[in-house]
Design an enzyme around this catalytic site. Sequence first.
Site, PDB file in Angstrom:
ATOM      1  N   ASP A 222       0.896  -1.148   0.000  1.00 36.20           N
ATOM      2  CA  ASP A 222       0.000   0.000   0.000  1.00 36.20           C
ATOM      3  C   ASP A 222       0.935   1.197   0.000  1.00 36.20           C
ATOM      4  O   ASP A 222       1.567   1.499   1.008  1.00 36.20           O
ATOM      5  CB  ASP A 222      -0.887   0.022   1.255  1.00 36.20           C
ATOM      6  CG  ASP A 222      -1.914   1.144   1.163  1.00 36.20           C
ATOM      7  OD1 ASP A 222      -1.517   2.250   0.766  1.00 36.20           O
ATOM      8  OD2 ASP A 222      -3.084   0.925   1.480  1.00 36.20           O
ATOM      9  N   HIS A 223       1.045   1.858  -1.159  1.00 38.09           N
ATOM     10  CA  HIS A 223       2.134   2.838  -1.277  1.00 38.09           C
ATOM     11  C   HIS A 223       1.953   4.032  -0.341  1.00 38.09           C
ATOM     12  O   HIS A 223       2.899   4.758  -0.082  1.00 38.09           O
ATOM     13  CB  HIS A 223       2.354   3.279  -2.726  1.00 38.09           C
ATOM     14  CG  HIS A 223       1.246   4.092  -3.298  1.00 38.09           C
ATOM     15  ND1 HIS A 223       0.156   3.537  -3.884  1.00 38.09           N
ATOM     16  CD2 HIS A 223       1.072   5.422  -3.358  1.00 38.09           C
ATOM     17  CE1 HIS A 223      -0.649   4.483  -4.285  1.00 38.09           C
ATOM     18  NE2 HIS A 223      -0.126   5.650  -3.981  1.00 38.09           N
TER      19      HIS A 223
ATOM     20  N   HIS B 248      -6.106   2.574   1.356  1.00 38.23           N
ATOM     21  CA  HIS B 248      -5.273   3.712   1.748  1.00 38.23           C
ATOM     22  C   HIS B 248      -5.824   4.473   2.962  1.00 38.23           C
ATOM     23  O   HIS B 248      -5.110   4.715   3.938  1.00 38.23           O
ATOM     24  CB  HIS B 248      -5.107   4.694   0.585  1.00 38.23           C
ATOM     25  CG  HIS B 248      -4.613   4.060  -0.677  1.00 38.23           C
ATOM     26  ND1 HIS B 248      -3.558   3.191  -0.694  1.00 38.23           N
ATOM     27  CD2 HIS B 248      -5.024   4.152  -1.960  1.00 38.23           C
ATOM     28  CE1 HIS B 248      -3.337   2.788  -1.937  1.00 38.23           C
ATOM     29  NE2 HIS B 248      -4.224   3.353  -2.720  1.00 38.23           N
TER      30      HIS B 248
END
Length: 484
Positions: A177-178, A240
């Site tokens: 999950d950047h 996110h």
Amino acid sequence: MVARVIPVEDFDLVIFGGTGDLARRKILPGLFHRYLAGQIPPEARIVGAARSEMDAEGYRAFTREALQEFAPNSCKDGGQVEAFLAMLSYVAIDARGDGGWKELAGLMRPDVVQAFYFSVAPALFGDLAERLHGHGIATEASRIVVEKPFGRDLESARQLNRGLAEYFTEEQIYRIDHYLGKETVQNLMAVRFGNVLFEPLWNAQFVDHIQVTVAETVGVGGRGEYYDKSGAMRDMVQNHLMQLLCLIAMEPPSKFDPDAVRDEKLKVIRALDPVAPEDIVRGQYRAGEDGPSYLEEVGDPRSTTESFIALKVHVANWRWNGTPFYLRTGKRLRARMSEIVVVFKEPPHSIFGDDAGRSANILTIRLQPDEGMTLQVTIKEPGPGGMRLIDVPLDMSFAEALGESGNQMPDAYERLIMDVVRGNQTLFMRGDEVEAAWAWTDPLIAGWEARRDKPQAYHPGTNGPEDSLMLLHRDGRRWRDLEA
Ligand code: NAP
């Protein structure tokens, strides 16, 4: 201040989907930046893999173009670019076929870290895992990196987890999950657990409410077909925004260790109450002067998928009882801006009287466009006009405060790929976290589908649907303005 770069050990990294958009825009430029920073040893090998037929020279030419397009300022030293490209090779492989695997096996070195980046559609994860195993390429020490979306509901996420678990242990799986790779997000933990100032106040007694906003100015563009099956809830909230909420709300882990941190995050997800229908606002952007409507972009005039969502969420535990978390995310909004805002309560009594004014401390953690934190504090208005109070920001923009090293903060992908090589899973989602997030999300989606709720239309370039403003107004609160 110069950022300290600790080189990682030698590695072989295979990028399945090495010719795709993500590889071009993020993975290859990210690796190049880490190479320039001296973090990647020159012996390391990066292997692109996809169905397209090309040789190593072709892949280097492909990567050269990608670097020129997505990392132009870093390409000034042609010698460095070529030295990086020399680390690359390519194998034509179909995830569902049997060609190319032998060649790949021949490229892998048994005595270095082995990582396989699955930058392909999730439908191919199982095929890749099976063949890596079947052809004897993956070992017990190999790591795999998987991209979002990790499922579209609890059942599909479970299937993906089961498919991967047949061949890899949880310690080998890195679910990206950047948002977790962003410097500020990690700084949120440093601020909370590295200072004594905040943690004693970090609870319902002192925090009035929390806002998490991830706003974009762009529409769905060419991703319409994918996005329309997903919507803002699945595309952004389940992963996110949920991860950000967890880091704000979690209890202090006993140590900064992957499982200790992820255990605490999981407890937050499990403590989330179901969200009442009146606490959910969904929207769809209309056509504007500079672009078509959502419905036109996805090519379905009857679509009820949301391009915007706002929710009022409760974490049902001792720490947060009575402090709502307001989440919102959407496309074609007024500004591109992501931030977490912690609004503290006003002092219980003003000794200065009503005329002096009063306000609350606000801690703002900006994720984009510029990463940084601001703490709003109340001081006396300067001058002889008596005791009047004003708010001033104690500002800490990382780029300014950290000088050169702040400007060179690595992109989230760079940090996360280096973490994979280092074997550090702290900033990656564990399988049970992903499943718990879907278990909370699924009934909300099922609820609005059963009610046949339609998203509210909103004008592009605004703050989103009117009702999302009301979500806070009716509680006597307001969203922070969307501004870049
Ligand atoms: P993309 O541009 O469509 O690229 C897909 C890649 O997979 C290409 O290299 C393609 O090359 C390869 N591929 C397709 N079928 C294959 C097969 N059967 N065997 C082997 N390789 C195959 O997709 P992307 O945007 O790079 O996204 C990749 C993954 O990352 C997806 O899961 C996506 O959801 C996720 N993701 C992307 C972004 C982004 O910004 N792009 C952001 C977050 C997550 P060939 O056609 O030559 O085989």
